[in-house]
Design a protein around this motif. Structure first.
Motif, PDB file in Angstrom:
ATOM      1  N   VAL A 121      -2.055   3.929  -4.746  1.00  0.00           N
ATOM      2  CA  VAL A 121      -1.937   2.017  -5.406  1.00  0.00           C
ATOM      3  C   VAL A 121      -2.589   1.423  -4.044  1.00  0.00           C
ATOM      4  CG1 VAL A 121      -1.268   0.460  -6.031  1.00  0.00           C
ATOM      5  CG2 VAL A 121      -1.042   2.113  -7.135  1.00  0.00           C
ATOM      6  N   LEU A 122      -1.225   1.196  -2.902  1.00  0.00           N
ATOM      7  CA  LEU A 122      -2.059   0.551  -1.614  1.00  0.00           C
ATOM      8  C   LEU A 122      -2.582   1.578  -0.554  1.00  0.00           C
ATOM      9  CD1 LEU A 122       1.039  -1.466  -1.433  1.00  0.00           C
ATOM     10  CD2 LEU A 122      -1.467  -2.917  -2.335  1.00  0.00           C
ATOM     11  N   PRO A 123      -3.488   0.889  -0.195  1.00  0.00           N
ATOM     12  CA  PRO A 123      -4.353   1.682   1.227  1.00  0.00           C
ATOM     13  C   PRO A 123      -3.089   1.521   2.693  1.00  0.00           C
ATOM     14  CG  PRO A 123      -5.102  -0.500   1.215  1.00  0.00           C
ATOM     15  CD  PRO A 123      -3.867  -0.491  -0.683  1.00  0.00           C
ATOM     16  N   PRO A 124      -2.775   2.749   2.972  1.00  0.00           N
ATOM     17  CA  PRO A 124      -1.714   2.838   3.748  1.00  0.00           C
ATOM     18  C   PRO A 124      -1.895   2.221   4.868  1.00  0.00           C
ATOM     19  CG  PRO A 124      -3.270   5.167   4.141  1.00  0.00           C
ATOM     20  CD  PRO A 124      -3.857   4.043   2.871  1.00  0.00           C
ATOM     21  N   ALA A 125      -0.543   1.099   4.961  1.00  0.00           N
ATOM     22  CA  ALA A 125       0.039   0.204   6.269  1.00  0.00           C
ATOM     23  C   ALA A 125      -0.353   0.852   7.299  1.00  0.00           C
ATOM     24  CB  ALA A 125       0.945  -1.051   5.898  1.00  0.00           C
ATOM     25  N   GLY A 161       6.362  -7.860  -1.206  1.00  0.00           N
ATOM     26  CA  GLY A 161       6.607  -8.310  -2.404  1.00  0.00           C
ATOM     27  C   GLY A 161       6.657  -8.971  -3.184  1.00  0.00           C
ATOM     28  N   ARG A 162       7.644 -10.129  -1.945  1.00  0.00           N
ATOM     29  CA  ARG A 162       7.571 -11.381  -2.296  1.00  0.00           C
ATOM     30  C   ARG A 162       6.933 -12.607  -2.669  1.00  0.00           C
ATOM     31  NH1 ARG A 162      11.252 -11.746   2.324  1.00  0.00           N
ATOM     32  NH2 ARG A 162       9.726 -13.269   3.756  1.00  0.00           N
ATOM     33  N   LEU A 163       5.729 -11.382  -2.615  1.00  0.00           N
ATOM     34  CA  LEU A 163       4.355 -12.633  -2.538  1.00  0.00           C
ATOM     35  C   LEU A 163       4.008 -12.313  -4.412  1.00  0.00           C
ATOM     36  CD1 LEU A 163       2.313 -11.987   0.146  1.00  0.00           C
ATOM     37  CD2 LEU A 163       2.907 -14.064  -0.479  1.00  0.00           C
ATOM     38  N   VAL A 164       4.090 -10.880  -4.955  1.00  0.00           N
ATOM     39  CA  VAL A 164       4.125 -10.677  -5.744  1.00  0.00           C
ATOM     40  C   VAL A 164       5.540 -10.026  -6.441  1.00  0.00           C
ATOM     41  CG1 VAL A 164       2.063  -9.684  -5.581  1.00  0.00           C
ATOM     42  CG2 VAL A 164       3.650  -8.445  -5.151  1.00  0.00           C
ATOM     43  N   GLY A 165       6.028 -10.769  -6.234  1.00  0.00           N
ATOM     44  CA  GLY A 165       7.639 -10.121  -7.341  1.00  0.00           C
ATOM     45  C   GLY A 165       8.055  -8.774  -7.196  1.00  0.00           C
ATOM     46  N   SER A 197       9.727  -5.678  -4.648  1.00  0.00           N
ATOM     47  CA  SER A 197      11.160  -5.328  -3.577  1.00  0.00           C
ATOM     48  C   SER A 197      10.374  -4.856  -2.815  1.00  0.00           C
ATOM     49  CB  SER A 197      11.678  -4.491  -4.087  1.00  0.00           C
ATOM     50  OG  SER A 197      11.720  -3.462  -5.219  1.00  0.00           O
ATOM     51  N   PRO A 198      10.306  -4.457  -0.988  1.00  0.00           N
ATOM     52  CA  PRO A 198      10.029  -4.141  -0.880  1.00  0.00           C
ATOM     53  C   PRO A 198       9.699  -2.694  -0.285  1.00  0.00           C
ATOM     54  CG  PRO A 198      11.505  -5.284   0.102  1.00  0.00           C
ATOM     55  CD  PRO A 198      11.850  -5.466  -1.339  1.00  0.00           C
ATOM     56  N   GLN A 199      10.629  -1.336  -1.671  1.00  0.00           N
ATOM     57  CA  GLN A 199      11.109  -0.330  -1.279  1.00  0.00           C
ATOM     58  C   GLN A 199       9.572  -0.265  -3.081  1.00  0.00           C
ATOM     59  OE1 GLN A 199      12.708   2.424  -0.314  1.00  0.00           O
ATOM     60  NE2 GLN A 199      10.913   3.569  -1.814  1.00  0.00           N
ATOM     61  N   GLN A 200       9.330  -1.323  -3.654  1.00  0.00           N
ATOM     62  CA  GLN A 200       8.339  -1.196  -4.481  1.00  0.00           C
ATOM     63  C   GLN A 200       7.206  -1.084  -3.883  1.00  0.00           C
ATOM     64  OE1 GLN A 200       9.339  -4.029  -7.216  1.00  0.00           O
ATOM     65  NE2 GLN A 200       9.299  -2.674  -9.242  1.00  0.00           N
ATOM     66  N   VAL A 201       7.039  -1.745  -2.899  1.00  0.00           N
ATOM     67  CA  VAL A 201       5.428  -1.697  -2.233  1.00  0.00           C
ATOM     68  C   VAL A 201       5.649  -0.361  -1.534  1.00  0.00           C
ATOM     69  CG1 VAL A 201       4.447  -3.003   0.168  1.00  0.00           C
ATOM     70  CG2 VAL A 201       5.797  -4.806  -2.034  1.00  0.00           C
ATOM     71  N   ARG A 202       6.654   0.166  -0.958  1.00  0.00           N
ATOM     72  CA  ARG A 202       5.803   1.164  -0.302  1.00  0.00           C
ATOM     73  C   ARG A 202       5.853   2.459  -1.366  1.00  0.00           C
ATOM     74  NH1 ARG A 202      10.640  -0.939   3.141  1.00  0.00           N
ATOM     75  NH2 ARG A 202      11.856  -0.455   1.009  1.00  0.00           N
TER      76      ARG A 202
END
Length: 252
Positions: free
Chosen positions: A32-36, A14-18, A20-25
């Motif tokens: 939008v993101l492939p599963p981690a 999240g920090r790399l693109v501005g 939050s961790p919750q937005q990433v999840r």
């Protein structure tokens, strides 16, 4: 831009693109993101590939809005590469069509206020199908605008006919509705046109629409680098994100 580490936490990604961790999840949950991958303790571990996808999403959201970007990114991520590239091309084409629609609406304002009381000439009128095709909308949209009081076609043998002033008004409606303007705002503008023969309010709204389209076009151009990196990584799965393509081999 420094390369990210091989493995990232949700917070680091999240920090790399501005974000939050919750937005990433949330973006993972929305596809939008492939599963981690998950560590044994359940923590997500993201990779450089996820960074490329997230940067592409952020750039796309700035150009077309977060909701359309959330719908489009999973398509770009999972569809055949040629189709994904075509979808990006369509974004530019769609903006060009919207701009042309607004320009036509601005040109049509003179028709609305010019000589609206001239006798109707049948050859100058359009059917609902012809007008819908000209505006790139469904006939049902024209009927909806009529029920809302925005359009007033004349009737000939139960069929709707749109004379030049009605066509010009429909162009204004189509341009403003595509920009998200509500029906009451458009009704007020059309009322000003009909009652006072003034185009100031309509011109102001249409000019604002043109400015917004210009901003989106520039944002889409700015997004080109991130989208190129994203689609290039798809085209060359073995290539590390951010690396250029391999040099062509000389002929044997």
């Amino acid at each position: 831009m420094p390369n990210p580490p091989e493995r990232l936490t949700s917070a680091a990604l999240g920090r790399l693109v501005g974000y939050s961790p919750q937005q990433v999840r949330d973006l993972e949950r929305l596809g939008v993101l492939p599963p981690a991958a998950r560590d044994p303790n359940g923590y997500r571990r993201w990779t450089k590939e996820h960074v490329v996808v997230l940067r592409a999403y952020r750039a796309l959201a700035a150009a077309i809005g977060p909701v359309p970007a959330r719908r489009l990114l999973p398509v770009l991520r999972t569809s055949p590469l040629a189709e994904a590239a075509g979808q990006v091309d369509e974004l530019h084409a769609s903006l060009a069509r919207e701009r042309a629609r607004v320009v036509e609406a601005l040109r049509g304002l003179a028709v609305v206020v010019g000589e609206p009381d001239l006798p109707a000439v049948e050859g100058d009128a359009m059917t609902i199908g012809e007008l819908a095709q000209a505006l790139d909308v469904r006939p049902s949209a024209l009927r909806h605008w009529e029920r809302a009081g925005l359009l007033a076609p004349r009737r000939a043998a139960a069929a709707r006919r749109y004379d030049p002033p009605a066509v010009a008004a429909a162009r204004v409606v189509a341009a403003l509705r595509s920009g998200g303007y509500p029906v009451p705002t458009i009704a007020r503008v059309l009322d000003e046109l009909a009652r006072h023969r003034t185009t100031r309010d309509a011109q102001d709204l249409l000019d604002a629409r043109l400015s917004d389209l210009a901003r989106r076009s520039l944002a889409l151009l700015e997004a080109a680098a991130a989208l190129h990196a994203f689609l290039s990584a798809r085209a060359e799965p073995g290539r590390r994100p951010g690396e250029g393509s391999a040099e062509p081999r000389p002929p044997a």
